[in-house]
Design a protein around this motif. Sequence first.
Motif, short mmCIF file in Angstrom:
data_model
loop_
_atom_site.label_atom_id
_atom_site.label_comp_id
_atom_site.label_asym_id
_atom_site.label_seq_id
_atom_site.Cartn_x
_atom_site.Cartn_y
_atom_site.Cartn_z
N LYS A 148 0.85 -1.21 0.00
CA LYS A 148 0.00 0.00 0.00
C LYS A 148 0.87 1.25 0.00
O LYS A 148 0.57 2.22 -0.71
N LYS A 149 1.94 1.23 0.76
CA LYS A 149 2.83 2.39 0.80
C LYS A 149 3.42 2.66 -0.58
O LYS A 149 3.46 3.81 -1.05
N ILE A 150 3.87 1.60 -1.27
CA ILE A 150 4.43 1.76 -2.61
C ILE A 150 3.37 2.31 -3.57
O ILE A 150 3.62 3.25 -4.34
N ALA A 151 2.17 1.71 -3.50
CA ALA A 151 1.09 2.12 -4.41
C ALA A 151 0.69 3.57 -4.17
O ALA A 151 0.44 4.33 -5.12
N ASP A 152 0.61 3.98 -2.93
CA ASP A 152 0.23 5.37 -2.62
C ASP A 152 1.27 6.35 -3.14
O ASP A 152 0.93 7.42 -3.66
N LYS A 153 2.54 5.99 -2.99
CA LYS A 153 3.60 6.88 -3.48
C LYS A 153 3.59 6.93 -5.01
O LYS A 153 3.85 7.97 -5.62
N LEU A 154 3.29 5.78 -5.65
CA LEU A 154 3.16 5.75 -7.10
C LEU A 154 2.03 6.66 -7.54
O LEU A 154 2.18 7.46 -8.49
N ALA A 155 0.89 6.56 -6.87
CA ALA A 155 -0.26 7.40 -7.20
C ALA A 155 0.09 8.88 -7.07
O ALA A 155 -0.31 9.70 -7.91
N ASN A 156 0.84 9.21 -6.04
CA ASN A 156 1.22 10.61 -5.80
C ASN A 156 2.02 11.16 -6.99
O ASN A 156 1.83 12.31 -7.40
N VAL A 157 2.90 10.33 -7.55
CA VAL A 157 3.67 10.77 -8.72
C VAL A 157 2.76 10.94 -9.93
O VAL A 157 2.83 11.94 -10.65
N MET A 158 1.87 9.96 -10.15
CA MET A 158 1.05 9.96 -11.37
C MET A 158 0.01 11.08 -11.40
O MET A 158 -0.47 11.45 -12.48
N VAL A 159 -0.36 11.63 -10.22
CA VAL A 159 -1.29 12.77 -10.20
C VAL A 159 -0.55 14.10 -10.14
O VAL A 159 -1.19 15.16 -10.15
N GLY A 160 0.80 14.03 -10.08
CA GLY A 160 1.58 15.27 -10.10
C GLY A 160 1.96 15.79 -8.73
O GLY A 160 2.41 16.94 -8.61
N GLY A 161 1.79 14.98 -7.67
CA GLY A 161 2.20 15.40 -6.34
C GLY A 161 1.22 16.34 -5.68
O GLY A 161 0.00 16.25 -5.88
N ASN A 162 1.72 17.27 -4.93
CA ASN A 162 0.90 18.15 -4.08
C ASN A 162 0.32 19.31 -4.88
O ASN A 162 0.64 20.49 -4.67
N LEU A 163 -0.59 18.98 -5.81
CA LEU A 163 -1.25 20.00 -6.63
C LEU A 163 -2.73 19.99 -6.31
O LEU A 163 -3.36 18.94 -6.25
N SER A 164 -3.30 21.16 -6.11
CA SER A 164 -4.70 21.24 -5.66
C SER A 164 -5.70 21.03 -6.78
O SER A 164 -6.88 20.77 -6.54
N GLU A 165 -5.27 21.12 -8.03
CA GLU A 165 -6.19 21.00 -9.16
C GLU A 165 -5.44 20.49 -10.38
O GLU A 165 -4.19 20.47 -10.40
N PRO A 166 -6.15 20.04 -11.42
CA PRO A 166 -5.48 19.61 -12.63
C PRO A 166 -4.54 20.69 -13.17
O PRO A 166 -4.90 21.87 -13.23
N THR A 167 -3.32 20.27 -13.53
CA THR A 167 -2.27 21.21 -13.92
C THR A 167 -1.45 20.63 -15.06
O THR A 167 -1.26 19.42 -15.13
N VAL A 168 -0.98 21.49 -15.94
CA VAL A 168 -0.07 21.06 -17.00
C VAL A 168 1.35 21.25 -16.51
O VAL A 168 1.73 22.37 -16.10
N VAL A 169 2.13 20.17 -16.52
CA VAL A 169 3.50 20.23 -16.01
C VAL A 169 4.46 19.74 -17.09
O VAL A 169 4.06 19.19 -18.11
#
Length: 797
Positions: free
Chosen positions: A738-759
């Motif tokens: 779960k820890k690995i999966a959560d960290k993977l998810a954090n990368v795939m959504v762009g990290g600590n971003l409050s809304e959809p963003t182009v990076v």
Amino acid sequence: MKRRIKHVTVLGSGIMGSGIAAHFANIGVEVSLLDIVPFELTEAEQKKGLTKDDKAVRNRIASENFEKLKKASPALLYSPKFADRIKVGNFDDDLQKIKNTDWIIEVVVEKLDIKKSVYEKIEQFRKPGTLISSNTSGIPIHFLIEGRSDDFKQYFAGTHFFNPVRYLPLLEIIPTPDTLPEVVDFYMSYGAKFLGKTTVLAKDTPAFIANRIGVFSMMDLLHNVQKLGLTVSEVDKLTGPVIGRPKSATFRTADVVGLDTLVMVANGVRQSGAEANNFNDVFALPNYIQTMMDNKWLGSKTEQGFYKKVKNAEGKSEIHALNLDTLEYELQGKSSFPTLELTKTIDKPIDRFKVLIGGKDKAGELYRKSLGALFAYVSHKVPEISDEVYKIDDAMRAGFGWENGPFEIWDAVGVQKGIELAKDAGYEVSDWVKNVETFYKVNEEGQNIFVDKNSGEYNKIPGQDAFIILDNIRKNKTLWSNSGSAIEYLGDGIINFEIRSKMNSLGGEVLDGLNRAIDLAEKEYDGLVVGNQGTNFSVGANLAMILMMAIEQDWDDLNMAIAYFQKSMMRVRYSSIPVVVAPHGMTLGGGCEMTMHADRVVAAAETYIGLVETGVGVIPGGGGTKELTLRTSREFHSDDVKNNRLREAFMNIAMGKVATSAYEAYDMGILEKGKDIVAVDKRTQIMTAKMLAKSLAEHGYTQPIEQKVKVLGKDALGMFYVGTDQMLTGNFISAHDKKIADKLANVMVGGNLSEPTVVTEQYLLNLERETFLQLCGERKTLERIQYMLQNGKPLRN
């Protein structure tokens, strides 16, 4: 006139018929799979109130075998979706439809009278000029066409596939004197070009080529095992990968194929009268084989043969092997042979034979006896079963999975030494061999040439113009090399980067070579191919290096190493020359990341590719997480699509999913439709990749511009957290998973971003690398890496 194959009818839906139908479906051909109408209703059919006139009953045999085909493991289809290309039916209702088919392949039971009765029916409906062939492995082809029409005879030949059809590339073409030359040429060409087969033209002799040689070799071992006091498991240890043979070796292969099949071929050869006495005796059945046949110990199909799965006192399953003296099953102990120890530092099986035949133990004696007999036998089979030595070697590699054919092995030990081995084993080689210096050479163009039996001159093996054989060009075409890689000139302005490290893992020396290859191509050449012809393209990053840095907590150096890996993958994508990657076999982790960053991919159909890093406790850190996120973002058209596409990509990485074929890799987004292509014949891969790189360069290749990526931010992250919580609660994953999966998810959504963003891509690469390093600091990750290095498979905990 050009002949196109759009539809094939396969008559007989058993193991071979189903396999042939599946492989034609794999290449996009529509297939009718037909079998007989059942004689009686089953109990289940009676309860449903069905009658013999119901379609479900009449098609039952083909339908049941079709269901087995779809569930087969390993899979017979490149993709489950390809099953839609196969339609089932029966001989009575559907045979008349063959008037609209392009090729009829008969695969019914191996009995001459039954086959001839089927041909009688075929003649009633077959359109003149339609291809017709038989997959028989034991019946002489000329017997099959007795009484048939001239047109039937002209388009008829034996087309002998090997089981499993998808994985064994041999296709023996056996014409009769009546088969039109252009029909023979078509079978040979179509088998290679479309089915990806090694097509070998065989004579109409007992068991043709591969089975004749393979069964002789196996029967010789069956006679020697008791004489030398060896056990079943010891022989399998000695006759498997150590000499370039499949893991199933001798006795496990017999169990898989079926002892009855082996005995049928052996008896057929013996009864044919084609062998001289000393060779004919080899095909006689040892007493223990006859007892096994009488007891129906036929192998996998009867759940016991040379091996049997039993329950021990604790109720756990164990594999026991047959004691050939007592004919009782026993748990086999571990065995060791000093001869094998001498070969541990020799990487290539072909280079081990000189050492193996010098062994002073039972292993050395077995190798001397079996190779001596094999060399003598194949010398007498030219020209009986084949006029050319290379056809015999091709057949054994492609049909039996031998890494090297018998004449190649003979060259490796020396022709004169092979003659001595044959004599010591009680055989004389054929006279034509005695003046041969070597069976094969490589000419100045890097092509293989073989000795002609009659003239003693060397001729080029035909068909090589479609291939580039790296082994043959290294001597004269290598531009640069280090301990783990090399750069070779392929011609026409294209160079090749070849990974040559242990298991083709990606370490510093390989990345240095890759960057040097890109530098060289940008300065002096038109394009770059990344390809090798090892067993696998690449098993991924050098885990030992990562483990060492993590244990020593050398985080700066590890950070630099991962950054270098990422930079190298981005150079593959954003160099000024076209880069074409040619994956095949296992293409895991970093190998997959390199593939995904290519301008184009030429993947072998048998490519098993995926981002598997979660299995060792990390996430893809060489640009794989970034790249799959980028590709997914291109398909963001609505909220539902966004979440579904991102979830699919996330699950593929989180579960370490590996595509079971190049076609499945399309569905996973690892290969891109309309851009990347599949080579069904792996031998053509490097040449195809070279031509593609050349074409891109000639059509004005321009260096790509780095892309932007739309990431979804915290809203999507919540969706993933809910999913991983549910998986943990249901005990489907561990807390560390779960820890690995959560960290993977954090990368795939762009990290600590409050809304959809182009990076930018670099933004995601930085986040990916940071997360990779965090996970390397976890104790459980280090445990997983250590376990992987020691056991060759991931640990889930």
